[in-house]
Design a protein around this motif. Structure first.
Motif, PDB file in Angstrom:
ATOM      1  N   ALA A 256     -39.388  83.692  -6.116  1.00 16.81           N
ATOM      2  CA  ALA A 256     -39.449  82.380  -6.759  1.00 16.81           C
ATOM      3  C   ALA A 256     -38.650  82.437  -8.055  1.00 16.81           C
ATOM      4  O   ALA A 256     -38.486  83.509  -8.642  1.00 16.81           O
ATOM      5  N   PRO A 257     -38.151  81.285  -8.507  1.00 17.37           N
ATOM      6  CA  PRO A 257     -37.403  81.293  -9.764  1.00 17.37           C
ATOM      7  C   PRO A 257     -38.293  81.636 -10.946  1.00 17.37           C
ATOM      8  O   PRO A 257     -39.465  81.280 -10.978  1.00 17.37           O
ATOM      9  N   GLY A 258     -37.708  82.341 -11.891  1.00 14.60           N
ATOM     10  CA  GLY A 258     -38.394  82.622 -13.144  1.00 14.60           C
ATOM     11  C   GLY A 258     -38.199  81.472 -14.111  1.00 14.60           C
ATOM     12  O   GLY A 258     -37.978  80.323 -13.719  1.00 14.60           O
ATOM     13  N   ARG A 259     -38.191  81.799 -15.363  1.00 16.35           N
ATOM     14  CA  ARG A 259     -38.095  80.813 -16.440  1.00 16.35           C
ATOM     15  C   ARG A 259     -36.762  80.052 -16.391  1.00 16.35           C
ATOM     16  O   ARG A 259     -35.713  80.616 -16.119  1.00 16.35           O
TER      17      ARG A 259
ATOM     18  N   SER B 171     -11.513  68.504  -7.834  1.00 19.85           N
ATOM     19  CA  SER B 171     -12.228  69.015  -6.662  1.00 19.85           C
ATOM     20  C   SER B 171     -12.995  67.938  -5.907  1.00 19.85           C
ATOM     21  O   SER B 171     -13.404  68.140  -4.761  1.00 19.85           O
ATOM     22  N   GLY B 172     -13.242  66.802  -6.573  1.00 20.63           N
ATOM     23  CA  GLY B 172     -14.048  65.752  -5.964  1.00 20.63           C
ATOM     24  C   GLY B 172     -15.540  65.980  -6.113  1.00 20.63           C
ATOM     25  O   GLY B 172     -16.339  65.217  -5.582  1.00 20.63           O
ATOM     26  N   ALA B 173     -15.938  67.048  -6.841  1.00 23.56           N
ATOM     27  CA  ALA B 173     -17.358  67.352  -7.030  1.00 23.56           C
ATOM     28  C   ALA B 173     -18.017  66.253  -7.853  1.00 23.56           C
ATOM     29  O   ALA B 173     -17.486  65.812  -8.874  1.00 23.56           O
ATOM     30  N   ALA B 174     -19.181  65.828  -7.399  1.00 22.70           N
ATOM     31  CA  ALA B 174     -19.926  64.763  -8.066  1.00 22.70           C
ATOM     32  C   ALA B 174     -20.459  65.228  -9.418  1.00 22.70           C
ATOM     33  O   ALA B 174     -20.681  66.413  -9.644  1.00 22.70           O
ATOM     34  N   GLU B 175     -20.659  64.272 -10.285  1.00 23.60           N
ATOM     35  CA  GLU B 175     -21.350  64.512 -11.555  1.00 23.60           C
ATOM     36  C   GLU B 175     -22.727  65.094 -11.236  1.00 23.60           C
ATOM     37  O   GLU B 175     -23.320  64.786 -10.202  1.00 23.60           O
ATOM     38  N   GLY B 176     -23.246  65.946 -12.124  1.00 21.41           N
ATOM     39  CA  GLY B 176     -24.572  66.476 -11.867  1.00 21.41           C
ATOM     40  C   GLY B 176     -25.053  67.417 -12.938  1.00 21.41           C
ATOM     41  O   GLY B 176     -24.489  67.488 -14.033  1.00 21.41           O
ATOM     42  N   ILE B 177     -26.109  68.125 -12.597  1.00 21.33           N
ATOM     43  CA  ILE B 177     -26.658  69.138 -13.493  1.00 21.33           C
ATOM     44  C   ILE B 177     -26.857  70.425 -12.707  1.00 21.33           C
ATOM     45  O   ILE B 177     -27.117  70.410 -11.505  1.00 21.33           O
ATOM     46  N   ASN B 178     -26.694  71.531 -13.414  1.00 18.93           N
ATOM     47  CA  ASN B 178     -27.000  72.841 -12.871  1.00 18.93           C
ATOM     48  C   ASN B 178     -28.166  73.400 -13.671  1.00 18.93           C
ATOM     49  O   ASN B 178     -28.116  73.454 -14.904  1.00 18.93           O
ATOM     50  N   LEU B 179     -29.205  73.787 -12.966  1.00 17.86           N
ATOM     51  CA  LEU B 179     -30.366  74.419 -13.572  1.00 17.86           C
ATOM     52  C   LEU B 179     -30.239  75.917 -13.326  1.00 17.86           C
ATOM     53  O   LEU B 179     -30.138  76.350 -12.182  1.00 17.86           O
ATOM     54  N   VAL B 180     -30.226  76.692 -14.395  1.00 25.57           N
ATOM     55  CA  VAL B 180     -30.063  78.141 -14.283  1.00 25.57           C
ATOM     56  C   VAL B 180     -31.397  78.794 -14.629  1.00 25.57           C
ATOM     57  O   VAL B 180     -31.908  78.625 -15.733  1.00 25.57           O
ATOM     58  N   PHE B 181     -31.940  79.526 -13.654  1.00 26.26           N
ATOM     59  CA  PHE B 181     -33.232  80.185 -13.803  1.00 26.26           C
ATOM     60  C   PHE B 181     -33.059  81.695 -13.880  1.00 26.26           C
ATOM     61  O   PHE B 181     -32.109  82.254 -13.330  1.00 26.26           O
ATOM     62  N   ASP B 182     -34.028  82.349 -14.486  1.00 28.19           N
ATOM     63  CA  ASP B 182     -34.079  83.802 -14.515  1.00 28.19           C
ATOM     64  C   ASP B 182     -34.449  84.301 -13.119  1.00 28.19           C
ATOM     65  O   ASP B 182     -35.455  83.887 -12.550  1.00 28.19           O
TER      66      ASP B 182
END
Length: 165
Positions: free
Chosen positions: A71-74, A87-98
């Motif tokens: 499971a993801p950490g913090r 690239s045509g990649a949509a706007e968004g967010i990246n959530l980076v977990f431990d």
């Protein structure tokens, strides 16, 4: 009332869930992505499916790309990324977990038949060598996430890899 926002038909956005996984030497796990051009290494993880929670995306993607079942950490970093015309990649967010600490013997690249492998290699990379493998945006994101881990500070909000206040 927010008349300028249609909550029943919002704009298209992408949610990514990524992992900072380190070895005992403090190097970061990078995976080589077959579908990307140029510097095609990055953190393990990927985009959410429709109606998939980010923590479920993280667990699925990490299992698919590394064979690790965890499971993801913090939450370390939330990084806003604008639409990419190139690239045509949509706007968004990246959530980076431990993703914790593992040894390279624990990583099992997926075996794909037919369409080919999405991930073709992996390597633990020390921070001073990141620029040899990843784009400047990805390097900033990784460095920010590792700083949160090492300082034991609160999560960071980034826009295009740069800290925001």
């Amino acid at each position: 009332m927010h008349k300028d926002t249609d909550f029943k038909n919002p704009p298209r956005r992408r949610i990514g869930a990524l992992a900072v996984i380190r070895d005992g030497e403090e190097s970061v796990l990078l995976v080589k992505k077959a579908y990307k051009e140029g510097k095609n290494w990055g953190l393990p993880g990927g985009a959410a499916h429709a109606d998939e929670a980010p923590h479920d995306t993280w667990t699925r993607e990490i299992r698919e790309e590394t064979g690790l079942d965890r499971a993801p950490g913090r939450l370390l970093v939330v990084d806003y990324v604008s639409y990419s015309e190139a690239s045509g990649a949509a706007e968004g967010i990246n959530l980076v977990f431990d993703g914790g600490t593992v040894s390279d013997t624990e990583i099992q690249l997926p075996e794909h038949e037919g369409e080919g492998a999405e991930i073709t290699d992996f390597q633990f990379v020390p921070l001073y060598r990141l620029s040899d493998f990843v784009t400047p945006l990805t390097e900033k994101r990784i460095r920010s996430a590792v700083a949160v881990l090492e300082d034991n500070s609160s999560s960071a909000y980034l826009a295009e890899g740069c800290p925001q206040r």
